[in-house]
Design an enzyme around this catalytic site. Structure first.
Site, short mmCIF file in Angstrom:
data_model
loop_
_atom_site.label_atom_id
_atom_site.label_comp_id
_atom_site.label_asym_id
_atom_site.label_seq_id
_atom_site.Cartn_x
_atom_site.Cartn_y
_atom_site.Cartn_z
N CYS A 2 0.85 -1.18 0.00
CA CYS A 2 0.00 0.00 0.00
C CYS A 2 0.89 1.24 0.00
CB CYS A 2 -0.91 0.00 1.23
SG CYS A 2 -1.96 -1.45 1.38
N LEU A 51 -3.78 -1.48 -1.45
CA LEU A 51 -3.75 -2.66 -2.30
C LEU A 51 -4.32 -3.79 -1.45
CD1 LEU A 51 -2.83 -4.05 -4.96
CD2 LEU A 51 -0.70 -4.62 -3.78
N ASN A 75 1.37 0.00 5.68
CA ASN A 75 1.78 -0.61 4.43
C ASN A 75 2.48 -1.91 4.78
OD1 ASN A 75 2.86 -1.24 1.86
ND2 ASN A 75 4.70 -0.04 2.30
N GLY A 76 1.88 -3.04 4.47
CA GLY A 76 2.56 -4.29 4.78
C GLY A 76 1.64 -5.45 5.04
N THR A 316 23.36 -0.73 -10.35
CA THR A 316 22.90 -2.11 -10.23
C THR A 316 21.40 -2.19 -10.08
OG1 THR A 316 24.97 -2.59 -9.06
CG2 THR A 316 23.24 -4.26 -8.98
N ARG A 319 19.55 -1.38 -13.40
CA ARG A 319 19.69 -2.48 -14.36
C ARG A 319 18.70 -3.61 -14.05
NH1 ARG A 319 26.23 -3.56 -14.65
NH2 ARG A 319 26.81 -1.78 -15.97
#
Length: 590
Positions: A2, A51, A75-76, A316, A319
């Site tokens: 979320c 979410l 959030n979690g 990194t 990519r």
């Protein structure tokens, strides 16, 4: 996942301010496209973009205790919420949401309840009885969180800094495993595991204990009320996640709702190593496999959007984030909202190829500790933000608290790469799942050499990025880089190109300071250069920079980091790996 946003102690409490908070919260809607909510009490605002994974119908946020004196935006996922509800037997719950326990735990235990939570989380909790508040972030920093300070004296918290950078004079990463208390006026660390002190452990290696701990870590993450799957690259870590999930999926609630056949997902350039290996694993596990292709140009076209979402200029990370970002969009189109992923294993077990050069177990252990402490800046950031960009949640069983404690308590001598004994990187993990009678994976997959995600999707991906950057960054720009970007000065044209894009979205000095710097070889810290000085001639984060280790390594003395993208040839060859007592032995010929 979320999106949360909180502004606490604001001078302006007008309807216009509320509208501004909502506007900023909408910048996080990609993280939570299912519902929006806001709570306004006095000079405090808590907003949420949801979410819906657990209890989609009634778990809207912010969440409250019985009399609504405690309000929380989260959030979690809290995997042990059922056990915690049992401990809170006298409390009345409004929803089936796993996150509601946080409000009641605070009411029952005060600020010291955070260590009771088993999961990944960032939250802000307001106690309206005295207008105090706390904010906290999970042990490793799987979920992102930022702290900001407004010129009016307000303090802000948000899942991504794009919701803060226009309002806060200063902002920073919220440290993992910490809690911010308004009563204390600052942070305190709530996560204090034995390994955090970096003392050298001595527990003997027991493969069955390690296997059981990982299986439990995967099983608890099957908690969902929506379709889910596994990100499968065909490497060891994602393959083990898929193997365990496939083995234990039947009988779970999510299987009852959505079917007991596991869905797996992989992305790569046409003919990439990951696509081939993932297809073989999927066939072995009999999963419903989804294979996605992308072209180098499609990846390049997405770079700007990727940097906006992941909020970093680390080479990194960008990519690897780009193919993950593209794959998440495809996954979302299939109606899947949650995926399991293999992040964290390399940090815990010394899996990156530079660990081949670790001189002793003490240095190896301290380096793994440092890598875990930095995960929130790299792989956790990538996995969370690349998937959340499309409203998909990534869960990472290797970063389970109990699994980390067990893994980091093992005598690190067992993690040392010992070719003479047939032990390659992560041998203790491979051996734990090397079950002859009831195999989890084919032997050659179980012992496949480490391949970094940005390499495994296809080597031409990184080569294409370097070529593209070389066409947009001149030698003169590189010569003046230290004046344009005095902090974390880019040393390659690729790094300079990403930095330009980042600064367009996030021009504040506070933003650029949230990104770590320093040399990196094959995802290493500077330790790799201490362990093998020869690697300093190939300062590239690709696994192919691991000279003498990677079977497709760059040629020695390749001038990868000079910004010119020119390769200097030298005589250097690597024998292909040979199986020896269940492991791979890599021999080097100068």
């Amino acid at each position: 996942m979320c999106g949360i946003l909180a502004a606490l102690g604001c001078i302006d409490v007008s309807q216009a301010k509320r509208a501004r908070i909502l506007e900023l919260s909408r910048r996080l809607r990609h993280r939570g496209p299912d519902w929006s909510g806001i709570s306004h009490h006095g000079n405090c605002f808590l907003a949420h973009q949801r979410l819906a994974i657990v209890d989609p119908t009634s778990g809207n946020q912010p969440l409250y205790n019985e009399d609504k004196t405690i309000v929380v935006t989260v959030n979690g996922e809290i995997y042990n919420h059922e056990d915690l509800r049992t401990k809170l037997g006298s409390h009345k719950f409004r929803t089936r949401s796993d996150c509601e326990v946080i409000a009641h735990l605070y009411e029952a235990y005060g600020e010291d309840f955070v260590n009771m939570l088993d999961g990944m989380f960032s939250f802000v909790l307001l106690d309206t009885r005295d207008n105090s508040f706390i904010a906290a972030r999970d042990a490793i920093g799987i979920t992102p969180l930022y702290t900001g300070w407004g010129i009016d004296g307000s303090i802000w918290f948000a899942s991504e800094m794009k919701a803060l950078n226009d309002e806060c004079e200063r902002f920073e990463c919220f440290p993992p495993g910490h809690l911010y208390s308004s009563k204390l006026g600052g942070y305190k660390r709530w996560y204090n595991p034995p390994w955090y002190s970096e003392d050298i452990p001595s527990t003997p290696y027991d493969p069955l204990v390690l296997r059981k701990a990982f299986e439990q870590a995967v099983i608890k993450r099957l908690m969902a009320d929506v379709p889910f799957g596994v990100l499968l690259s065909g490497g060891l870590d994602s393959s083990l996640v898929a193997a365990v999930a496939s083995r234990y999926l039947a009988g779970t609630e999510v299987a009852r709702q959505w079917g007991a056949k596991l869905h797996t997902f992989c992305i790569g350039l046409q003919g990439s190593p990951d696509l081939k290996a993932a297809r073989e694993v999927a066939d072995y596990l009999d999963s419903f496999h989804h294979e996605f292709n992308f072209t180098v140009q499609e990846g390049i076209d997405a770079i700007e959007e990727v940097i906006y979402h992941i909020e970093t200029y680390d080479v990194t990370t960008i990519r690897a984030s780009t193919p993950m970002f593209l794959m998440s969009r495809k996954i979302k189109s299939l109606g899947v909202k949650m995926v399991l992923s293999g992040e964290g294993s390399d940090e815990i077990f010394g899996g990156y190829l530079y660990f081949h050069k670790a001189p002793n177990k003490e240095e190896l252990h301290r380096e793994t500790c440092q890598k875990i402490k930095s995960l929130h800046l790299y792989d956790c950031l990538r996995a969370n933000k690349s998937t959340s960009a499309w409203g998909v949640e990534a869960r990472v069983p290797f970063l389970d608290k109990e699994f980390i404690n067990i893994s980091m308590g093992i005598d690190p001598e067992w993690k040392m790469v010992r070719p003479d004994l047939g032990r390659i990187e992560k041998w203790i993990l491979r051996k734990a799942f090397d079950d002859v009678e009831n195999p989890y994976l084919p032997k050659h997959i179980l012992y496949r050499q480490k391949e970094q995600f940005s390499d495994g999707v296809g080597y031409s991906w990184i080569d294409g990025l370097k070529e593209h950057a070389a066409n947009h960054v001149t030698n003169m720009m590189m010569a003046n880089a230290k004046y344009i970007y005095p902090e974390n000065t880019p040393t390659t044209k690729e790094a300079y190109y990403y930095r330009m894009i980042f600064e367009r979205f996030f021009p504040q000095n506070a933003a650029r300071l949230t990104v770590p710097g320093g040399p990196s070889v094959a995802c290493s810290t500077a330790k790799a250069l201490e362990w093998d000085a020869a690697w300093s001639r190939n300062p590239d984060p690709s696994g192919r920079a691991a000279l003498g280790v990677h079977v497709d390594a760059y040629k020695e003395n390749a001038d990868i980091g000079n910004g010119n993208n020119e390769e200097v040839s030298a005589d250097f060859s690597i024998k292909k790996p040979k199986f020896l007592d269940g492991g791979v032995k890599v021999a080097v010929e100068p």
